[in-house]
Design a protein around this motif. Structure first.
Motif, PDB file in Angstrom:
ATOM      1  N   TYR A   1       0.842  -1.191   0.000  1.00 38.93           N
ATOM      2  CA  TYR A   1       0.000   0.000   0.000  1.00 38.93           C
ATOM      3  C   TYR A   1       0.884   1.251   0.000  1.00 38.93           C
ATOM      4  CZ  TYR A   1      -4.245  -2.400   1.922  1.00 38.93           C
ATOM      5  OH  TYR A   1      -5.338  -3.184   2.156  1.00 38.93           O
TER       6      TYR A   1
ATOM      7  N   TYR B   1      -8.911  10.958  -1.234  1.00 39.03           N
ATOM      8  CA  TYR B   1      -7.875  10.222  -0.501  1.00 39.03           C
ATOM      9  C   TYR B   1      -7.792   8.877  -1.175  1.00 39.03           C
ATOM     10  CZ  TYR B   1      -9.924  13.651   2.594  1.00 39.03           C
ATOM     11  OH  TYR B   1     -10.449  14.801   3.106  1.00 39.03           O
ATOM     12  N   THR B   2      -6.633   8.551  -1.658  1.00 40.71           N
ATOM     13  CA  THR B   2      -6.531   7.287  -2.376  1.00 40.71           C
ATOM     14  C   THR B   2      -5.255   6.547  -1.997  1.00 40.71           C
ATOM     15  OG1 THR B   2      -6.431   6.271  -4.566  1.00 40.71           O
ATOM     16  CG2 THR B   2      -5.591   8.487  -4.386  1.00 40.71           C
ATOM     17  N   VAL B   3      -5.305   5.235  -2.132  1.00 38.73           N
ATOM     18  CA  VAL B   3      -4.184   4.374  -1.772  1.00 38.73           C
ATOM     19  C   VAL B   3      -3.879   3.485  -2.970  1.00 38.73           C
ATOM     20  CG1 VAL B   3      -3.412   2.524  -0.232  1.00 38.73           C
ATOM     21  CG2 VAL B   3      -4.827   4.370   0.663  1.00 38.73           C
TER      22      VAL B   3
ATOM     23  N   ASP C   1      -0.002   5.461   0.426  1.00 30.21           N
ATOM     24  CA  ASP C   1      -1.013   6.516   0.507  1.00 30.21           C
ATOM     25  C   ASP C   1      -0.582   7.684  -0.374  1.00 30.21           C
ATOM     26  OD1 ASP C   1      -3.429   7.471   2.376  1.00 30.21           O
ATOM     27  OD2 ASP C   1      -2.115   9.157   1.936  1.00 30.21           O
TER      28      ASP C   1
END
Lengths: 298, 422
Positions: B104, B309-311, B106
């Motif tokens: 992941y 907001y993205t991952v 961010d």
């Protein structure tokens, strides 16, 4: 005779070797995990260094060190930490002596020793979480104050009260440790001195002031130095309470928290290392000064 | 004599135990036997690095991996869940080349990692595997592109919506949630008359930035990677936000006794919050009986600004099996895996082709999906954390000490200049 002497010699050498052999694992671990990293940190404190990208480290000489004294965040952190130390150390030492004197001759000695010492062995993170409950806007302390008609503030979110609240917490949680050291110091003072003083007509307070306190000077020195080093390295409490930011308005930013954020959050590891060495020099100087005033034998 | 022997034994035992600790081997699993690097001849083990916001998230990833392993029997995948600060745990691993193969990332710190060279550029792999990148929401995909290369594919998206407490609205006689911030101010007066806190929002650029952009301001120039705090166009939006803070239309969650706005909202202490879809599972768990609605994030000045907001899943540059890792990465961001994400309701799928099916299943999420249209990625170039810290501290000082917006912005710029590039 000579033979035996030789045998004895070799025997001591062997014994020493055996001793070092037993020490070897610990020495290797220390060298690898403590001494090595200290030298390496000193080395990278002269670089602009992000350890994600060590290949691109740029030598900057003393610029990290010089920049520190123009960095408002660091200066604020140094000011907070000094203030914290100046408040916590004397209160803590006085309180520890007071508790030690009481616990030294009281029924249920063991119980009180354990009770006062328990906070020291409790995890500081756990203590911080508990104190957050106490100091919440509608927490235990403010509920208590309401009985007296006082509307308490929101301690940990007020720039005025946040640091004092953490100071109170620090005193509570580590006073037991210094009390134990004082207790050991009190055991060392022989009864004969007290008897002689009593024969000369000294009583109560004067016994304390002219016999106990001066004879505890070495212990006091140890306590003050230990307490000061501890307060200058304050980290976990402020980290937990401010959620890692040092807020509100940098009121709880300590030097080690600033260092931690610079190293691990914004990836300025060289700068953070320089900060660590400045902190080391400050603690060393303060210890030397205290040694000069308190630590000398008469 | 006997006693002494006992002590010696104890000492030896202790020393032996430190010896064992001191020589703890740091063997690397998954290196496999080098030699035949032919694809598919020997099974490969990959590591996937993630954080888990909830047990549900871990379960989702496990199911996705099971589907992947079924389709690729010669690749085994192990998950490595990081607890505590993710970036802090990742940095040393990336530096020592022991990071998971894919993990992941961010969006907020993606540029920092991308510019450091720790991530693998994916363009050649995307081309080889014929991945249709147009299917990804453009803003989310752009968040993981740096200097013309793609360093990650977004696995899901979140945006802000306005969650409102229906009971408190009824108490104040408000019939519909505010569509603009002007309407919000009128509703706030009604709520305050009933001693209800109107909206809880932290003093955080990640939440209030739409105010600035709605009034035509911008804190950051993407094309030049330059911070533009002191741009005069920023003052109007910031002033609007600070005025609302000053007259208590907006109250920070910590002044209501919560770490984040979801907590006071779940306790019924506040009428509205502006949070992402993560608030829904939280409320289901902590306040199952709370009557609340979800409305689009209010517009202002004719603009409906929002934050994304993205991952992503990104690949470590030091991976030993780039081809297998790329396969896994494309599967985890692919249609099948995103469908599983959609079914779980944890976040919005980042693929446009999956969003309509998602909305049919979860109509409550419509406001979050619509918010995507005019959203700006929560990302400010390589300044990352320094940028966020500088502006948040300055804004907080501004709110608490009643400073002028222009002074807040110049202070933020000063702080940033004094902190960066060391």
């Amino acid at each position: 005779m000579g033979n035996r002497h030789k045998f004895f010699q070799r025997n001591t050498f062997d014994q020493a070797m055996a001793g070092y052999l037993f020490l070897l694992p610990a020495l290797v671990a220390l060298a690898v995990f403590l001494i090595g990293p200290i030298f390496y940190a000193f080395y990278i404190s002269f670089f602009q260094f992000s350890f994600l990208d060590p290949g691109n480290a740029k030598f900057v000489g003393f610029s990290n060190y010089l920049h520190l004294f123009r960095d408002p965040e660091f200066l604020r952190a140094l000011w907070n930490t000094s203030l914290y130390s100046i408040c916590v150390v004397p209160i803590q030492t006085a309180l520890a002596l007071f508790l030690a004197l009481i616990v030294n001759n009281i029924r249920g000695k063991t119980f009180f020793r354990v009770a006062y010492y328990l906070p020291t062995v409790t995890s500081t993170v756990a203590v911080s979480v508990i104190f957050i409950f106490i100091f919440e806007p509608a927490g235990i302390l403010n509920q208590l104050l309401l009985h007296f008609g006082i509307h308490g503030p929101n301690y940990f979110n007020s720039p005025t009260f946040a640091l004092p609240a953490i100071m109170a917490m620090a005193v509570w949680s580590s006073v037991g440790q210094f009390m134990i050291i004082y207790l050991a110091g009190l055991q060392d003072i022989s009864e004969e001195i007290y008897e002689a003083a009593k024969l000369d007509g000294a009583k109560g307070w004067r016994l304390l002031w002219y016999i106990t306190v001066p004879l505890l000077r070495r212990t006091t020195f140890l306590n003050i130095v230990m307490s000061m080093i501890g307060t200058f390295q304050v980290f976990d409490q402020v980290y937990v309470i401010s959620g890692g930011t040092g807020g509100p308005l940098n009121a709880t930013l300590s030097v080690v928290l600033d260092l931690f954020n610079k190293g691990f959050k914004t990836m300025q590891m060289g700068y953070a290392s320089a900060m660590a060495f400045i902190l080391f020099v400050i603690i060393l100087l303060l210890t030397l000064i205290q040694n000069y005033f308190l630590g000398r034998e008469e | 004599m006997k006693k002494k022997a006992g002590i010696n034994l104890i000492v030896i035992g202790l020393l032996a135990s430190t010896a064992v600790v001191g020589c703890g081997s740091a063997s690397n699993t998954g290196t496999g036997s080098s030699g035949n690097s032919g694809s598919g001849s020997s099974p490969v083990t990959l590591k996937l690095g993630m954080w888990a916001s909830s047990p549900a998230e871990k379960q989702l990833v496990d199911e996705q991996i099971a589907a992947f392993e079924k389709a690729n029997p010669n690749i085994k995948v192990k998950t490595q869940v990081v607890t505590g600060s993710y970036l802090q745990a990742m940095q040393p691993m990336l530096a020592s080349h022991t990071a998971p193969d894919i993990f992941y990332v961010d969006a907020s710190y993606a540029p920092t990692l991308e510019s450091s060279g720790a991530l693998m550029p994916l363009d050649s792999y995307i081309k080889k595997a014929n991945i249709d990148t147009k299917d990804f929401a453009p803003a989310a995909l752009k968040a993981f592109q740096w200097k013309g290369s793609t360093y990650g594919l977004p696995k899901d998206i979140n945006t802000m919506a306005l969650e409102y407490n229906k009971d408190l609205f009824a108490k104040a006689g408000i019939t519909a949630p505010p569509a603009t911030w002007d309407e919000f101010q009128k509703d706030a007066e009604l709520l305050k008359a009933k001693h209800i806190v109107p909206l809880s929002m932290p003093i955080d650029v990640a939440r209030y930035y739409p105010f600035v952009t709605d009034f035509g301001g911008s804190y950051y120039d993407v094309s030049a990677n330059k911070v533009t705090f002191t741009n005069a166009a920023n003052e109007k939006g910031l002033a609007f936000y600070m005025d609302n803070m000053k007259n208590k239309n907006i109250v920070a969650p910590k002044d209501l006794g919560g770490d984040w706005a979801g907590i006071p909202f779940s306790q019924g202490k506040v009428a509205m919050v502006a949070e992402g879809a993560w608030v829904i599972p939280f409320l289901k768990q902590s306040a199952p009986n709370l009557q609340y609605g979800i409305a689009p994030f209010p517009a202002e000045n004719g603009k409906a600004g929002n934050m994304t907001y993205t991952v992503s899943y990104s690949m470590a540059k030091a991976t030993k099996h780039p081809n297998a890792a790329a396969k896994l990465l494309f599967f985890m961001t692919g249609k099948e895996a995103q469908k599983m994400t959609a079914d779980s309701g944890l976040a919005i799928p980042s693929r446009i082709s999956q969003q309509s099916a998602f909305l049919q299943k979860k109509p409550a999420y419509k406001a979050f999906v619509d918010g995507e249209k005019e959203a700006i990625p929560y990302q400010f170039g390589t300044y990352g954390q320094n940028f966020v810290d500088a502006i948040n501290k300055a804004t907080e000082a501004g709110v608490l000490q009643g400073m002028a917006p222009s002074k807040v912005l110049s202070q933020a710029q000063q702080t940033l200049d004094s902190q960066a590039n060391q």
